[in-house]
Scaffold this motif. Structure first.
Motif, PDB file in Angstrom:
ATOM      1  N   ASP A 181      10.654  10.919  -8.463  1.00 30.58           N
ATOM      2  CA  ASP A 181      11.858  11.101  -9.275  1.00 30.58           C
ATOM      3  C   ASP A 181      13.048  11.577  -8.436  1.00 30.58           C
ATOM      4  O   ASP A 181      13.523  12.699  -8.554  1.00 30.58           O
ATOM      5  N   MET A 182      13.479  10.694  -7.556  1.00 25.63           N
ATOM      6  CA  MET A 182      14.729  10.918  -6.804  1.00 25.63           C
ATOM      7  C   MET A 182      15.465   9.596  -6.972  1.00 25.63           C
ATOM      8  O   MET A 182      15.292   8.671  -6.186  1.00 25.63           O
ATOM      9  N   SER A 183      16.222   9.480  -8.062  1.00 20.04           N
ATOM     10  CA  SER A 183      16.606   8.141  -8.466  1.00 20.04           C
ATOM     11  C   SER A 183      18.055   7.751  -8.206  1.00 20.04           C
ATOM     12  O   SER A 183      18.402   6.585  -8.317  1.00 20.04           O
ATOM     13  N   LEU A 215       4.575   2.855   7.650  1.00 19.71           N
ATOM     14  CA  LEU A 215       5.054   3.888   6.722  1.00 19.71           C
ATOM     15  C   LEU A 215       6.266   3.418   5.924  1.00 19.71           C
ATOM     16  O   LEU A 215       7.104   2.677   6.447  1.00 19.71           O
ATOM     17  N   CYS A 216       6.365   3.884   4.666  1.00 16.01           N
ATOM     18  CA  CYS A 216       7.635   3.780   3.945  1.00 16.01           C
ATOM     19  C   CYS A 216       8.407   5.056   4.261  1.00 16.01           C
ATOM     20  O   CYS A 216       7.887   6.163   4.087  1.00 16.01           O
ATOM     21  N   MET A 217       9.601   4.900   4.727  1.00 12.37           N
ATOM     22  CA  MET A 217      10.471   6.058   4.971  1.00 12.37           C
ATOM     23  C   MET A 217      11.855   5.752   4.416  1.00 12.37           C
ATOM     24  O   MET A 217      12.860   6.240   4.911  1.00 12.37           O
ATOM     25  N   ALA A 218      11.882   4.907   3.385  1.00 13.86           N
ATOM     26  CA  ALA A 218      13.156   4.408   2.866  1.00 13.86           C
ATOM     27  C   ALA A 218      14.116   5.522   2.477  1.00 13.86           C
ATOM     28  O   ALA A 218      15.316   5.423   2.711  1.00 13.86           O
ATOM     29  N   CYS A 219      13.590   6.592   1.893  1.00 14.21           N
ATOM     30  CA  CYS A 219      14.500   7.651   1.430  1.00 14.21           C
ATOM     31  C   CYS A 219      15.062   8.466   2.595  1.00 14.21           C
ATOM     32  O   CYS A 219      16.002   9.241   2.404  1.00 14.21           O
ATOM     33  N   ILE A 220      14.500   8.298   3.797  1.00 13.97           N
ATOM     34  CA  ILE A 220      15.057   9.028   4.941  1.00 13.97           C
ATOM     35  C   ILE A 220      15.708   8.111   5.986  1.00 13.97           C
ATOM     36  O   ILE A 220      16.450   8.580   6.840  1.00 13.97           O
ATOM     37  N   PRO A 249      17.655   7.151  -2.684  1.00 14.77           N
ATOM     38  CA  PRO A 249      16.709   7.266  -3.797  1.00 14.77           C
ATOM     39  C   PRO A 249      15.366   6.601  -3.498  1.00 14.77           C
ATOM     40  O   PRO A 249      15.246   5.828  -2.556  1.00 14.77           O
ATOM     41  N   CYS A 250      14.405   6.919  -4.339  1.00 13.59           N
ATOM     42  CA  CYS A 250      13.084   6.289  -4.250  1.00 13.59           C
ATOM     43  C   CYS A 250      12.896   5.416  -5.480  1.00 13.59           C
ATOM     44  O   CYS A 250      13.140   5.862  -6.594  1.00 13.59           O
ATOM     45  N   PHE A 251      12.465   4.170  -5.267  1.00 12.62           N
ATOM     46  CA  PHE A 251      12.170   3.280  -6.404  1.00 12.62           C
ATOM     47  C   PHE A 251      10.666   3.114  -6.570  1.00 12.62           C
ATOM     48  O   PHE A 251      10.204   2.222  -7.261  1.00 12.62           O
ATOM     49  N   TYR A 252       9.931   3.951  -5.884  1.00  8.00           N
ATOM     50  CA  TYR A 252       8.480   3.739  -5.858  1.00  8.00           C
ATOM     51  C   TYR A 252       7.698   4.857  -6.534  1.00  8.00           C
ATOM     52  O   TYR A 252       6.571   5.152  -6.151  1.00  8.00           O
ATOM     53  N   GLY A 253       8.339   5.500  -7.505  1.00  9.23           N
ATOM     54  CA  GLY A 253       7.560   6.442  -8.313  1.00  9.23           C
ATOM     55  C   GLY A 253       7.906   7.909  -8.142  1.00  9.23           C
ATOM     56  O   GLY A 253       7.377   8.752  -8.849  1.00  9.23           O
ATOM     57  N   GLY A 270       0.826  -1.225   0.000  1.00  8.53           N
ATOM     58  CA  GLY A 270       0.000   0.000   0.000  1.00  8.53           C
ATOM     59  C   GLY A 270       0.851   1.262   0.000  1.00  8.53           C
ATOM     60  O   GLY A 270       0.599   2.193   0.760  1.00  8.53           O
ATOM     61  N   ILE A 271       1.852   1.285  -0.872  1.00 10.07           N
ATOM     62  CA  ILE A 271       2.825   2.388  -0.829  1.00 10.07           C
ATOM     63  C   ILE A 271       2.197   3.716  -1.257  1.00 10.07           C
ATOM     64  O   ILE A 271       2.471   4.765  -0.680  1.00 10.07           O
ATOM     65  N   LYS A 272       1.341   3.652  -2.252  1.00  6.11           N
ATOM     66  CA  LYS A 272       0.719   4.890  -2.724  1.00  6.11           C
ATOM     67  C   LYS A 272      -0.797   4.857  -2.461  1.00  6.11           C
ATOM     68  O   LYS A 272      -1.402   3.790  -2.398  1.00  6.11           O
ATOM     69  N   PHE A 304       3.076   2.913   3.723  1.00  2.96           N
ATOM     70  CA  PHE A 304       2.515   4.082   3.033  1.00  2.96           C
ATOM     71  C   PHE A 304       3.578   5.184   2.941  1.00  2.96           C
ATOM     72  O   PHE A 304       4.256   5.492   3.926  1.00  2.96           O
ATOM     73  N   CYS A 305       3.700   5.785   1.770  1.00  4.90           N
ATOM     74  CA  CYS A 305       4.757   6.776   1.506  1.00  4.90           C
ATOM     75  C   CYS A 305       4.653   7.986   2.443  1.00  4.90           C
ATOM     76  O   CYS A 305       3.696   8.763   2.382  1.00  4.90           O
ATOM     77  N   ALA A 306       5.664   8.160   3.283  1.00  2.29           N
ATOM     78  CA  ALA A 306       5.661   9.288   4.217  1.00  2.29           C
ATOM     79  C   ALA A 306       5.808  10.629   3.506  1.00  2.29           C
ATOM     80  O   ALA A 306       5.392  11.673   4.020  1.00  2.29           O
TER      81      ALA A 306
HETATM   82  S1  SF4 Z   1      11.214   6.043  -0.653  1.00  2.00           S
HETATM   83 FE1  SF4 Z   1      10.468   8.029   0.138  1.00  2.00          FE
HETATM   84  S2  SF4 Z   1       9.381   9.001  -1.561  1.00  2.00           S
HETATM   85 FE2  SF4 Z   1       9.658   6.831  -2.077  1.00  2.00          FE
HETATM   86  S3  SF4 Z   1       7.767   5.837  -1.417  1.00  2.00           S
HETATM   87 FE3  SF4 Z   1       9.214   5.667   0.277  1.00  2.00          FE
HETATM   88  S4  SF4 Z   1       8.855   7.485   1.555  1.00  2.00           S
HETATM   89 FE4  SF4 Z   1       7.856   7.821  -0.427  1.00  2.00          FE
END
Ligand code: SF4
Length: 370
Positions: free
Chosen positions: A282-284, A327-332, A276-280, A65-67, A126-128
């Motif tokens: 554009d921070m790749s 929550l997804c907080m992978a980029c942080i 980076p984000c692989f889930y849509g 349920g990321i987005k 879920f994308c934070a």
């Molecule tokens: S990596 Fe960051 S921007 Fe991408 S889905 Fe997760 S929280 Fe959102």
């Protein structure tokens, strides 16, 4: 229509989803089997809606349920809708029904929605970043609280976390418009005046961080106007939703300095973006993210601020009303909720640290596949 599945060409990620969906449909002949095939074979974020040749309207969401994806109906219950955000239901005078669960398939018939849980994962993700930047402030995600209310709380949190800096400011100024709601929170918690000393050109609509380098400077320069007499001689606190490359904030700070601001502090609601984000989003690559190379102090030097104050991850989680494992907080925090993304991130990070030049999204080239 006769489809040759072997000749399927992938031009974008939606093509991949579509291909897997058609394969599942071919094998199991049901929407459930098609949605299951997509969910089991893809690692990533997808919120899908469609209509079959038989007129069956459906939607499903990836198992984490990321987005966002929500459902609603018109007041006569004659029309049903799916939307990525509740705001579009509101704007069309639709009733909001529910946010789809991760791994859920929803179909529509004259009786209404039918909900089927296809896959159950141990955790949601879920994308934070939706809360801090992407979502419309007037949307909600499965609760009653609007996104803007959470952003106000983000602003209050930063004041609590950086009390001394807040006390050293004369005015608050938001980077319009995504910094507006947090500026309200900073104002409420600190008592400082929120001076509307930066204005956004309403007809320049590009999102700066997805533009090419050459275009970015002139776009930001045209987009944001600083009201010089309101900041001259002042210690200014700017509220920002996030710092990706740092260019936007840097240009705004340059403009503030030129206008005579005495000090510039930056309050950032989304914690430092380190991966980076692989889930849509554009921070790749690691290289393009200023936060993957520098800490808050280093970033302050690069963008010309007196100090950069990030909201803590704990504060962000608390304000969303969710728990860390929802929550997804992978980029942080570097913890990717899906295994393939974690492997790619690890490969990319190692190569980045070794000095490998990231010219583009290397995870899309075969040599970078884990
Ligand atoms: S990596 Fe960051 S921007 Fe991408 S889905 Fe997760 S929280 Fe959102």
């Amino acid at each position: 229509m006769n489809l040759n599945f072997n000749d399927f060409i992938y031009n974008c990620d939606s093509d991949i989803v579509c291909h897997k969906f058609l394969l599942g449909l071919k094998q199991g002949k049901t929407l459930e089997s098609a949605a299951r095939t997509v969910m089991e074979s893809l690692d990533g974020a997808f919120s899908v809606t469609g209509i079959t040749g038989d007129g069956e309207f459906f939607a499903f969401k990836d198992p984490h349920g990321i987005k966002p994806l929500c459902a609603g109906h018109d007041p006569n219950a004659a029309t049903f809708a799916f939307s990525s955000e509740t705001v579009s239901l509101d704007m069309n005078s639709f009733v909001r029904d529910f946010e789809l669960n991760p791994g859920e398939l929803v179909t529509v018939s004259s009786q209404g929605f039918k909900r089927t849980q296809i896959i159950q994962k141990p955790r949601e993700a879920f994308c934070a970043f939706e809360y801090a930047y992407f979502a419309r402030p007037d949307s909600t995600f499965g609760g009653d609280k609007y996104v803007y209310e959470m952003r106000e709380e983000f602003g209050r949190n930063i004041v609590r976390e950086f009390q001394e800096i807040a006390e050293d400011g004369d005015i608050i100024m938001s980077v319009p418009e995504t910094g507006d709601d947090s500026a309200m929170g900073v104002h409420e918690e600190s008592g400082l005046r929120w001076e509307r000393a930066s204005r956004r050109h309403r007809y320049v609509t590009e999102r700066a961080f997805i533009l090419l380098n050459t275009e970015r400077f002139s776009t930001i320069d045209k987009k944001i106007n600083i009201l010089g007499s309101k900041v001259a001689g002042k210690r200014v606190i700017i509220t920002e939703d996030s710092i990706v490359r740092g260019d936007t904030t840097k240009i705004i700070i340059e403009k503030l300095r030129k206008a005579g601001a005495k000090k510039v502090y930056v309050f950032v609601t989304f914690p430092r973006i380190i991966g980076p984000c692989f889930y849509g989003i554009d921070m790749s690559t690691y290289g393009q993210l200023v936060g993957s190379r520098y800490d808050a102090e280093g970033i302050a030097k690069i963008i010309g601020a007196d100090k950069v104050c990030y909201q803590s991850i704990e504060g962000l989680i608390r304000a969303t009303g969710r728990s860390e494992d929802q929550l997804c907080m992978a980029c942080i925090n570097g913890k990717y909720p899906t295994p393939c993304a974690q492997k790619m991130a690890d490969v990319m990070k190692k190569r980045f640290q070794e000095g490998f030049e990231e010219k583009n999204r290397i995870y899309e080239s075969e040599e970078a596949q884990p």
